[in-house]
Write an enzyme that holds these catalytic residues in place. Sequence first.
Site: not given
Length: 541
Positions: A296, A355, A407
Amino acid sequence: MTVTATSVDRSDRPAPVRAARSRGARLRRLVPAAAAALSGVLLYVSFPPRTLWWLALPAFAVLGLVLRGRSWKAGLGLGYLFGLGFLLPLLVWTGVEVGSVPWLALSAVEALFVALVGAGIAAVSRLPAWPLWAAAVWTAGEAARARVPFGGFPWGKIAFGQADGVFLPLAAVGGTPVLGFAVVLCGLGLGEAARLLLRRRRPDPVPVRRGAAVAALLSVAVPVVAAVAARPLVSDAAEDGTATVAVIQGNVPRLGLDFNSQRRAVLDYHARETERLAAEIKAGRTPRPDFVLWPENSSDVDPFAYPDAAYVIGEAARSVGVPISVGSVVERDGRLYNEQILWDPHKGPVQTYDKRRIQPFGEYLPLRSLVGAVNSDWTSMVHQDFSAGRKPGVFTVGHTRIGLTTCYEAAFDGVVRDTVTHGAQMISVPSNNATFDRSEMTYQQLAMSRVRAVEHSRTVTVPVTSGVSAIILPDGTITQKTGMFVADHLVQKVPLRSSLTPATRLGALPELALVLVAAGGLGWAVGAGVRRRRGTEEEQA
């Protein structure tokens, strides 16, 4: 002779004696509070980076002993102290770089959920087989905490502290709710068994009901037996063949939040490490991977808007000769997205994933005006809110389907499961932990990925900008990992799998069942309390 009962007059006792006894009484009243807080600290110590997973059992044993038989009001206060003892040290990383206020506020708010759980456990502690109901109440509290406010914050679920524990196979049975439930049930059962044993060993032994003793022993034994029985669900067999994967950790120029101001340097670092990998492949020292995974924020310079960033990524892909999954920040139609881009060495960008579960106060600011009034620096750091994606991310590279959970998303059960039910044969968790320095955060997150590997029986890769990056087999074993704040790469042939564990098939149903058990126990406890009060009132009348 007539004898009359009279009250004992203690006023003639020396003042120092009365004061000493008064202090002793106050200290005795503080014992439950201190025990609750310290057992919360004990639970924290059971979490990574330590491998002391078993400390969760005495932590819950003490909590159960402290709460048993108390009023719901006392349970509320003692639960809050337990929550603070656990969450304050666990979440200290949230204050790195931004100060202690966010850390203290988050811990205080999240501990409120534990306070409610404490009240619930106190309420059900008078029921037969009370550890069962109490463990379900804890699971219900975790379910609520994972959903509200602002989409929830599942960090600190009991399951995430059990990556090295004997209960881990239960993740494949019913996911993190069942794994956490088993740990809490076993801990509460140990506490209840100890309490009953002490009653028998008193100078004036108190009779112990056989049913209570059996319930306590089953609370300890059933979770352990279930974990052993679940072992066959844990496998790293290559059902769909293998893929050779490369994980790149390029590192960042400096620690902390200001790494974002050095976006081009971070991109160059990851390109440089990829080219170093390419040189090793050319020299025959390293096998050529089927694809390369960057973390990321490895290119916060939008390659769709800046040709120089696109050129750097393209050159890196051509040097290694295979597609690269790049973490970038892109802007479309005036909206920011935290995006993974699959970059083909010949075709350029071919697939993307946005995301879906973005981080409140990190990627967007709820209550922006209020936050700005408290800390204007925060609003300047998050000057524009990110937007959330809508579709699960699964990249197809040759014969391999890679599920993506970026994440923070790894903490959410449904987000990870979605990638597997949409066909992922392995999972990647690209992350950026540079903001949090060398705190325990990266190890806590790595443990989550290990639990997810077992939960869904998938290889999990964790590419991180600054570490710790890792490759995790479907049985939760870390086969390779990097250090922190070093440039490095990992290359390994990993198994691909397509079978679905019971946890993947069932999804949220085990959690829902445990929430219903908690509701049933609380309803029973409330009803019993009402009946007791009515009986007392009738006797007094």
